[in-house]
Design an enzyme around this catalytic site. Structure first.
Site, PDB file in Angstrom:
ATOM      1  N   ARG A  58     -21.343   7.086  42.351  1.00  0.00           N
ATOM      2  CA  ARG A  58     -22.653   7.410  41.801  1.00  0.00           C
ATOM      3  C   ARG A  58     -23.747   6.457  42.270  1.00  0.00           C
ATOM      4  O   ARG A  58     -24.830   6.865  42.646  1.00  0.00           O
ATOM      5  CB  ARG A  58     -22.598   7.389  40.268  1.00  0.00           C
ATOM      6  CG  ARG A  58     -23.886   7.881  39.610  1.00  0.00           C
ATOM      7  CD  ARG A  58     -23.917   7.554  38.123  1.00  0.00           C
ATOM      8  NE  ARG A  58     -24.331   6.200  37.867  1.00  0.00           N
ATOM      9  CZ  ARG A  58     -23.731   5.362  37.025  1.00  0.00           C
ATOM     10  NH1 ARG A  58     -22.664   5.739  36.381  1.00  0.00           N
ATOM     11  NH2 ARG A  58     -24.193   4.137  36.846  1.00  0.00           N
ATOM     12  N   HIS A  67     -13.854  -5.882  29.533  1.00  0.00           N
ATOM     13  CA  HIS A  67     -14.476  -4.590  29.791  1.00  0.00           C
ATOM     14  C   HIS A  67     -13.498  -3.435  29.610  1.00  0.00           C
ATOM     15  O   HIS A  67     -13.876  -2.268  29.669  1.00  0.00           O
ATOM     16  CB  HIS A  67     -15.053  -4.585  31.218  1.00  0.00           C
ATOM     17  CG  HIS A  67     -15.992  -3.469  31.519  1.00  0.00           C
ATOM     18  ND1 HIS A  67     -15.691  -2.465  32.414  1.00  0.00           N
ATOM     19  CD2 HIS A  67     -17.235  -3.180  31.044  1.00  0.00           C
ATOM     20  CE1 HIS A  67     -16.701  -1.617  32.481  1.00  0.00           C
ATOM     21  NE2 HIS A  67     -17.655  -2.024  31.670  1.00  0.00           N
ATOM     22  N   HIS A 106     -19.717   8.597  34.905  1.00  0.00           N
ATOM     23  CA  HIS A 106     -19.269   7.261  34.522  1.00  0.00           C
ATOM     24  C   HIS A 106     -17.760   7.066  34.652  1.00  0.00           C
ATOM     25  O   HIS A 106     -17.281   5.941  34.618  1.00  0.00           O
ATOM     26  CB  HIS A 106     -19.707   6.996  33.071  1.00  0.00           C
ATOM     27  CG  HIS A 106     -19.568   5.585  32.623  1.00  0.00           C
ATOM     28  ND1 HIS A 106     -18.551   5.154  31.801  1.00  0.00           N
ATOM     29  CD2 HIS A 106     -20.327   4.495  32.882  1.00  0.00           C
ATOM     30  CE1 HIS A 106     -18.685   3.854  31.563  1.00  0.00           C
ATOM     31  NE2 HIS A 106     -19.758   3.437  32.200  1.00  0.00           N
ATOM     32  N   ARG A 121     -24.194  -7.276  28.634  1.00  0.00           N
ATOM     33  CA  ARG A 121     -25.614  -7.483  28.912  1.00  0.00           C
ATOM     34  C   ARG A 121     -26.511  -6.520  28.132  1.00  0.00           C
ATOM     35  O   ARG A 121     -26.292  -5.310  28.131  1.00  0.00           O
ATOM     36  CB  ARG A 121     -25.869  -7.328  30.416  1.00  0.00           C
ATOM     37  CG  ARG A 121     -27.307  -7.644  30.825  1.00  0.00           C
ATOM     38  CD  ARG A 121     -27.499  -7.489  32.310  1.00  0.00           C
ATOM     39  NE  ARG A 121     -26.785  -8.501  33.056  1.00  0.00           N
ATOM     40  CZ  ARG A 121     -25.947  -8.244  34.066  1.00  0.00           C
ATOM     41  NH1 ARG A 121     -25.705  -7.012  34.413  1.00  0.00           N
ATOM     42  NH2 ARG A 121     -25.359  -9.222  34.708  1.00  0.00           N
ATOM     43  N   ARG A 151     -19.489  -2.019  24.418  1.00  0.00           N
ATOM     44  CA  ARG A 151     -20.744  -1.499  23.862  1.00  0.00           C
ATOM     45  C   ARG A 151     -20.393  -0.434  22.835  1.00  0.00           C
ATOM     46  O   ARG A 151     -19.553   0.422  23.086  1.00  0.00           O
ATOM     47  CB  ARG A 151     -21.622  -0.868  24.956  1.00  0.00           C
ATOM     48  CG  ARG A 151     -22.029  -1.796  26.076  1.00  0.00           C
ATOM     49  CD  ARG A 151     -23.021  -1.104  27.014  1.00  0.00           C
ATOM     50  NE  ARG A 151     -23.156  -1.777  28.283  1.00  0.00           N
ATOM     51  CZ  ARG A 151     -23.915  -2.852  28.497  1.00  0.00           C
ATOM     52  NH1 ARG A 151     -24.606  -3.338  27.495  1.00  0.00           N
ATOM     53  NH2 ARG A 151     -23.985  -3.413  29.684  1.00  0.00           N
ATOM     54  N   TYR A 159     -22.580  10.547  28.903  1.00  0.00           N
ATOM     55  CA  TYR A 159     -21.824  10.007  30.035  1.00  0.00           C
ATOM     56  C   TYR A 159     -20.536  10.795  30.214  1.00  0.00           C
ATOM     57  O   TYR A 159     -19.882  11.165  29.231  1.00  0.00           O
ATOM     58  CB  TYR A 159     -21.444   8.542  29.806  1.00  0.00           C
ATOM     59  CG  TYR A 159     -22.583   7.556  29.735  1.00  0.00           C
ATOM     60  CD1 TYR A 159     -23.914   7.956  29.728  1.00  0.00           C
ATOM     61  CD2 TYR A 159     -22.324   6.189  29.669  1.00  0.00           C
ATOM     62  CE1 TYR A 159     -24.941   7.034  29.655  1.00  0.00           C
ATOM     63  CE2 TYR A 159     -23.348   5.262  29.602  1.00  0.00           C
ATOM     64  CZ  TYR A 159     -24.653   5.689  29.591  1.00  0.00           C
ATOM     65  OH  TYR A 159     -25.676   4.773  29.522  1.00  0.00           O
ATOM     66  N   ASN A 207     -34.200   1.647  35.067  1.00  0.00           N
ATOM     67  CA  ASN A 207     -33.293   1.132  36.087  1.00  0.00           C
ATOM     68  C   ASN A 207     -33.953   0.053  36.937  1.00  0.00           C
ATOM     69  O   ASN A 207     -33.327  -0.950  37.290  1.00  0.00           O
ATOM     70  CB  ASN A 207     -32.808   2.267  36.987  1.00  0.00           C
ATOM     71  CG  ASN A 207     -31.844   3.211  36.292  1.00  0.00           C
ATOM     72  OD1 ASN A 207     -31.351   2.915  35.205  1.00  0.00           O
ATOM     73  ND2 ASN A 207     -31.585   4.348  36.902  1.00  0.00           N
TER      74      ASN A 207
END
Length: 701
Positions: free
Chosen positions: A576, A447, A604, A417, A387, A480, A59
């Site tokens: 979160r 997204h 998530h 990314r 993703r 997640y 992170n």
């Protein structure tokens, strides 16, 4: 300022701007402090604690590569830096203080708790001084046969200037005495560790006395660095690692082919401007100063660490050890009764199916697309991909469908990314199979999480859809928490089809009946729903908002929440990560609570609940309440229309997190997060454990 908890741990404080907004960068670091607290928790299995240390390192890498680098990039002209504005300079200074505190605590935990306890369990990470003669002999042989042939030390002189150093690569700086083979004074050499070798090496059983033994590649090189410079004395040396700006930039308005342009940019990511330098704690000051000068890094961003400069690599050790008692207990996701031994399309003709991952299996989503690929009545599949991973059975189903002659359209986001290369590879495979691949809308990341199946039934086309809050990624679906909805409800599926037509044709979308679509209607719809609760409260009726998301930083949303709080709306936010909203401030936000839940699974899902005079409006979304999601991405929020499923979302996705007193942290009016604990005779309640127990299956023995 930082304060200390009763056990001596550092508590981070958020910097506010005028008391209304908490600083985003410091809030992100606060989040990582909460993750680090999981590694401090003695009730968590030992190798999971090590995994949390690695997560913090990963992170922080992204924080420096992306967030901090993007701020610095705004003040770089022609490759040189301009003076930072005072407010930004203050933020950078505070961020450096907080990051240094986190890193110091990380390595303290690693060296004083994690590694010694692992050793007591027979898992040894050996330094040179801790190896037996037999182990040293094996390590030397490994160095000579596997490592040394791949090493290329570069002595610095006018003909050999400082070499290019790849982003986050392991390197060594070596100070040498005397003259080189040509009689010249070349006192500094740079050595890059080979990327093709593992960073954690397991020693064979024959040289291991008890348990299992490992050593780091960096330690092996350390032990034999003098062997690389015969005839010269190594005065000092240190491992080092440079973090660079990794935000890719492509002028999407100018390029003719986005995929080709992006492929060209991927290499440059390895050599963006440097933002952080990590060295060993033993590194001589003059060598670290030399490196700072070479990379033009501010001394505030020098990190001297007592251990490997890339702690993320210790994940290799976590993955290699086979000791179930040192991990979380095994977990088996459950399966909704409607999905057991059922025909998916027949089931969806009669009811919607709500899935809550990872407590419930992701397999129905995979089966939905697999059956669509194989079903002769299915004529078309449309899907968004952000993703999905290198290996994906889901993507293989899309390829199979295209090969079988079905109309397959994939809106694939090339600019996801750190997944750009993976997505480019999938795009090429899909196109070779005959699928139509489009890259969304120029300047906006796609997204949204949508899949649409068109099936011919009784001479007509019927739509089936999956809408989700998380990626179509079978691996992360096990880690997640995300909701997914499988539906054949025309009120939803017709909107999904309109979104796909918009993404492929680039035409203005028709007015959607049920979905909120960013960047067009979502922001306005969110504000309208918040303001509606405020209007209800002003009329003397209960106003209620519960929202769960990853991040909350959009100032217009925050102002609307403040106004709703002042009107008397009770607001609970489960955020979160970064949160810029300042709760509990008298006259501004005293009716707002903010909590963050950090546990075994990464929270998530995005859930937005508005009481709306007992209508109980529930929306699931791919979008956080951030400016980028609401204005610079294609995002979708969709309502849960079925009353039974709506109740499930409230009872499973929201209420347990409001009750959690094990993994929840509450954000105080002073900007400090504090761990929530049971009060009085209140029992311990962990939302994730509760959901795993009620929705999951007993682990296979």
């Amino acid at each position: 300022m930082n304060s200390k908890s009763s056990d001596g741990r550092i508590l981070m404080t958020g910097a506010s701007r005028g008391g209304s907004y908490l600083n985003r960068e410091l809030s992100l670091l606060d989040f990582n402090r909460r993750v680090l607290a999981m590694a401090e928790d003695h009730s968590i299995p030992l190798l999971e604690r090590l995994r949390y240390l690695c997560i913090v390192s990963s992170n922080l890498d992204e924080f420096f590569e992306v967030r901090l680098a993007s701020l610095l990039a705004q003040h770089r002209i022609g490759g040189s830096e301009t003076a930072l504005p005072a407010a930004l300079a203050a933020t950078m200074n505070l961020a450096a203080q907080h990051a240094h505190a986190i890193v110091a605590r990380q390595y303290e935990l690693l060296n004083t708790e994690i590694l010694p306890q692992l050793s007591r369990h027979g898992i040894h990470l050996l330094r040179h001084s801790e190896r037996t003669p037999e182990q040293r002999a094996w390590v030397k042989a490994y160095f000579e046969t596997k490592v040394r042939p791949l090493l290329t030390p570069i002595g610095l002189d006018p003909a050999h200037p400082f070499p290019q150093v790849v982003n986050k690569s392991l390197n060594f700086i070596i100070e040498l005495s005397g003259k080189d083979a040509f009689g010249r004074d070349s006192g500094i050499a740079i050595l890059r560790a080979p990327r093709v070798l593992p960073r954690v090496i397991r020693l064979p059983e024959e040289v291991t006395q008890k348990g299992v033994a490992y050593c780091l590649l960096s330690s092996i090189i350390h032990s034999h660095i003098e062997d690389l410079f015969p005839g010269r004395e190594v005065i000092s040396y240190s491992q080092f690692r440079v973090t660079r700006n990794s935000d890719l930039w492509v002028d999407e308005e100018e390029v003719k082919n986005l995929r080709q342009a992006l492929q060209g940019e991927l290499h440059s990511r390895q050599f963006g401007f440097a933002v952080r330098l990590e060295v060993a704690r033993s590194c001589p000051k003059h060598l670290s100063r030399f490196l700072l000068e070479q990379f033009s890094i501010d001394p505030d961003h020098l990190y001297e660490v007592d251990g490997p400069v890339n702690m993320v690599r210790l994940n290799q050790l976590v993955s290699d050890v086979k000791r179930p008692e040192l991990f979380f207990p095994g977990f088996m996701p459950g399966m909704p009764a409607a999905m057991v031994n059922s025909d998916i399309f027949a089931t969806l003709q009669h009811q919607d199916v709500l899935l809550y991952h990872p407590y419930q299996s992701f397999e129905p989503v995979i089966d939905f697309l697999r059956e669509a690929a194989e079903d002769p009545d299915v004529v078309a599949i449309k899907q968004t991909i952000y993703r999905t991973g290198i290996n994906s059975t889901l993507m293989e189903s899309l390829i199979l469908a295209a090969q079988r002659g079905k109309e397959v359209t994939v809106v694939l986001e090339l600019m996801a990314r750190f997944d750009e290369e993976t997505n480019i590879n999938w795009a090429e495979r899909l196109e070779r199979a005959g699928a139509q691949v489009v890259y969304g809308v120029v300047g906006l990341k796609t997204h949204a999480k949508l899949a649409l199946v068109l099936r011919r039934e009784h001479g007509e086309l019927r739509y089936y859809a999956h809408l989700g809050t998380g990626n179509y990624h079978p691996s992360t679906s096990k880690l997640y928490t995300d909701f997914g909805l499988l539906t054949a409800n025309p009120a939803l599926t017709s909107d999904v089809n309109e979104v796909f037509l918009h993404l492929t044709s680039l035409a203005k979308p028709r007015e959607l009946q049920q979905l909120w679509l960013a960047p067009f209607t979502m922001h306005k719809a969110m504000l309208r729903a918040i303001r509606n609760e405020a209007a209800i409260a002003r009329q003397g009726r209960p106003g209620r908002i519960i929202a769960k998301m990853n991040s909350l930083t959009d100032e217009t949303i925050i102002r609307a929440l403040y106004a709703a709080s002042q009107a008397g709306v009770k607001i609970d936010l489960i955020v979160r990560g970064a949160c810029a909203l300042h709760p509990g401030v008298k006259g501004q936000s005293e009716n707002i609570t903010v909590r963050s839940v950090i546990g075994r699974f990464l929270e998530h899902s995005r859930i937005y609940y508005f009481r709306n005079d007992l209508e109980h409006d529930v929306y699931l979304a791919s979008a956080d309440w951030m400016n980028r999601n609401l204005f610079r991405r294609i995002e979708v929020a969709f309502p849960v229309l079925d009353k039974t499923l709506k109740k499930r979302v409230i009872q499973e996705g929201l209420n347990p997190y409001l009750k959690d007193n094990v993994n929840a942290w509450e954000l105080g009016a002073d900007g400090v997060y504090r761990k929530r604990k049971p009060r009085g005779k209140q029992a311990h309640f962990c939302a994730q454990q509760f959901l795993a127990r009620t929705l999951g299956l007993p682990a296979a023995t």
